[in-house]
Design an enzyme around this catalytic site. Structure first.
Site, short mmCIF file in Angstrom:
data_model
loop_
_atom_site.label_atom_id
_atom_site.label_comp_id
_atom_site.label_asym_id
_atom_site.label_seq_id
_atom_site.Cartn_x
_atom_site.Cartn_y
_atom_site.Cartn_z
N SER A 190 0.87 -1.19 0.00
CA SER A 190 0.00 0.00 0.00
C SER A 190 0.90 1.23 0.00
CB SER A 190 -0.86 -0.01 1.27
OG SER A 190 -1.48 1.24 1.48
N TYR A 227 -1.99 -1.34 10.22
CA TYR A 227 -1.96 -1.41 8.75
C TYR A 227 -0.69 -0.76 8.22
CZ TYR A 227 -3.79 -1.19 3.94
OH TYR A 227 -3.98 -1.36 2.59
N1 LIG Z 1 -8.70 -0.40 -1.17
C1 LIG Z 1 -7.69 0.39 -0.93
O1 LIG Z 1 -7.86 1.61 -0.78
C2 LIG Z 1 -6.28 -0.17 -0.89
C3 LIG Z 1 -5.23 0.76 -0.90
C4 LIG Z 1 -3.94 0.28 -0.84
C5 LIG Z 1 -3.70 -1.08 -0.76
N2 LIG Z 1 -4.75 -1.95 -0.74
C6 LIG Z 1 -4.42 -3.38 -0.63
O2 LIG Z 1 -4.94 -4.05 -1.76
C7 LIG Z 1 -5.23 -5.41 -1.41
C8 LIG Z 1 -6.64 -5.76 -1.84
O3 LIG Z 1 -7.53 -5.00 -1.03
P1 LIG Z 1 -8.99 -4.55 -1.51
O4 LIG Z 1 -9.03 -3.10 -1.44
O5 LIG Z 1 -9.37 -5.24 -2.77
O6 LIG Z 1 -9.83 -5.10 -0.27
P2 LIG Z 1 -11.17 -6.01 -0.19
O7 LIG Z 1 -11.48 -6.02 1.26
O8 LIG Z 1 -12.17 -5.55 -1.17
O9 LIG Z 1 -10.65 -7.44 -0.67
C9 LIG Z 1 -9.76 -8.19 0.12
C10 LIG Z 1 -9.95 -9.64 -0.26
O10 LIG Z 1 -9.05 -10.42 0.54
C11 LIG Z 1 -9.79 -11.51 1.08
N3 LIG Z 1 -9.15 -11.94 2.34
C12 LIG Z 1 -9.12 -11.30 3.53
N4 LIG Z 1 -8.47 -12.04 4.44
C13 LIG Z 1 -8.07 -13.17 3.80
C14 LIG Z 1 -7.36 -14.32 4.20
N5 LIG Z 1 -6.94 -14.48 5.48
N6 LIG Z 1 -7.11 -15.28 3.29
C15 LIG Z 1 -7.55 -15.15 2.01
N7 LIG Z 1 -8.25 -14.09 1.56
C16 LIG Z 1 -8.50 -13.11 2.46
C17 LIG Z 1 -11.19 -10.98 1.31
O11 LIG Z 1 -12.14 -12.02 1.41
C18 LIG Z 1 -11.37 -10.14 0.03
O12 LIG Z 1 -11.82 -10.90 -1.05
C19 LIG Z 1 -4.97 -5.51 0.09
O13 LIG Z 1 -3.69 -6.05 0.32
C20 LIG Z 1 -5.04 -4.07 0.53
O14 LIG Z 1 -4.31 -3.86 1.74
C21 LIG Z 1 -6.03 -1.52 -0.80
#
Ligand SMILES: NC(=O)c1ccc[n+]([C@@H]2O[C@H](COP(=O)([O-])OP(=O)(O)OC[C@H]3O[C@@H](n4cnc5c(N)ncnc54)[C@H](O)[C@@H]3O)[C@@H](O)[C@H]2O)c1
Length: 273
Positions: free
Chosen positions: A146, A159
């Protein structure tokens, strides 16, 4: 991996958000796309929509990752691309950054949960895959961190800290194995319209979340997935999906104290909203 010839690609957290968009984006890029998620029903839905393969997987369980890798390779052949995308963020809640209670979720210790999913899952995937990839002359690992792993997520200390660790681990992998044909990328987005910041899949809303997500705008998961796949396949290590992050990282490196003061002002603005 020979670029352009991906046999099997695995995406963890592929059931929702950025992972779902990555799975859809990989259709036609990889012969087999494996959608792995702790939410087995979401993984099935995504996989059936793209003609992929669904697997229930808890990335915080090392044995489960090892079994997934072995099982997929037995059935479909070598995994050329493994995207450790699953991540969690709970927010500090009213109790602040140092309490042991969970913030938004009923998890006793958000620190341990964040550590397992945001960091150790990447280590477990590398432990399972790097020896195999070395034996066959290469492969590609993409780890989702991130912008909080380079800067900070206001209102979520666990986080921010674990995402820094994820960046550090990806750097180590790239340094240790790059000369042996293992291509490593680390993904550092700012706000993306997903459930992580309070926006449901397929919602038209672009508002949500905590900690100043709106400051530089929120991108869609689809736009972010396009950038990730394009830059990872081009062999880029640091994938910055949001343009302002480069400037912020440069400012932080130039004067860390000034950067902390600026972040305090931003935090105050967020609290005053
Ligand atoms: N959305 C944002 O603003 C953002 C910004 C920077 C980084 N990210 C990163 O991007 C990645 C994806 O996040 P997102 O925004 O799509 O979030 P999201 O919550 O929409 O999706 C996360 C997915 O991970 C799955 N998950 C959670 N715990 C798990 C586990 N223990 N085992 C297997 N699957 C698991 C959930 O079921 C979900 O499908 C993450 O690593 C997040 O930290 C997101």
């Amino acid at each position: 991996m020979t670029q352009g010839k991906i046999n099997v690609a695995v995406v963890t957290g592929g059931g929702h958000g950025i992972g779902r968009a990555l799975c859809r984006r990989l259709v036609g890029v990889a012969a087999t796309v494996v959608v792995a998620d702790i939410d087995a029903s979401a993984a099935s839905t995504v996989a059936s929509g793209i003609g992929g393969v669904a697997r229930a997987l808890d990335v915080s369980d090392e044995q489960a990752i090892a079994e997934l890798v072995a099982g997929i390779e037995d059935e479909f052949g070598p995994i050329d691309l493994f995207i450790s995308n699953a991540g969690v963020g709970f927010g500090d809640g009213e109790s602040g950054a140092i309490s042991a209670e969970g913030g938004m979720n009923p998890i006793d210790d958000r620190w341990q949960a964040s550590w397992q999913v945001n960091v150790m899952a990447h280590v477990y995937a590398a432990r399972a895959l790097v020896p195999r990839m070395l034996n066959r002359g290469g492969g590609q690992l993409v780890n989702s961190a991130s912008a909080a792993g380079l800067l900070s997520q206001i209102g979520d200390a666990a986080y921010s800290t674990t995402k820094h660790a994820a960046v550090g681990f990806a750097e180590s992998l790239a340094i240790d194995y790059g000369d042996d044909g293992i291509q490593v990328s680390v993904v550092c987005p700012q706000a993306v319209a997903t459930r992580m910041i309070g926006i449901e899949d397929d919602s038209d809303s672009m508002e949500g979340g905590f900690g100043g997500n709106e400051v530089d705008g929120i991108m869609t998961a689809e736009d972010v997935a396009d950038i990730i796949v394009e830059q990872a396949l081009a062999g880029k290590f640091l994938i910055l999906t949001h343009a302002p992050v480069t400037t912020y990282v440069q400012r932080k490196a130039t004067d860390h104290d000034r950067w902390i003061s600026g972040m305090r002002r931003l935090r105050q603005k967020v609290l005053d909203r």
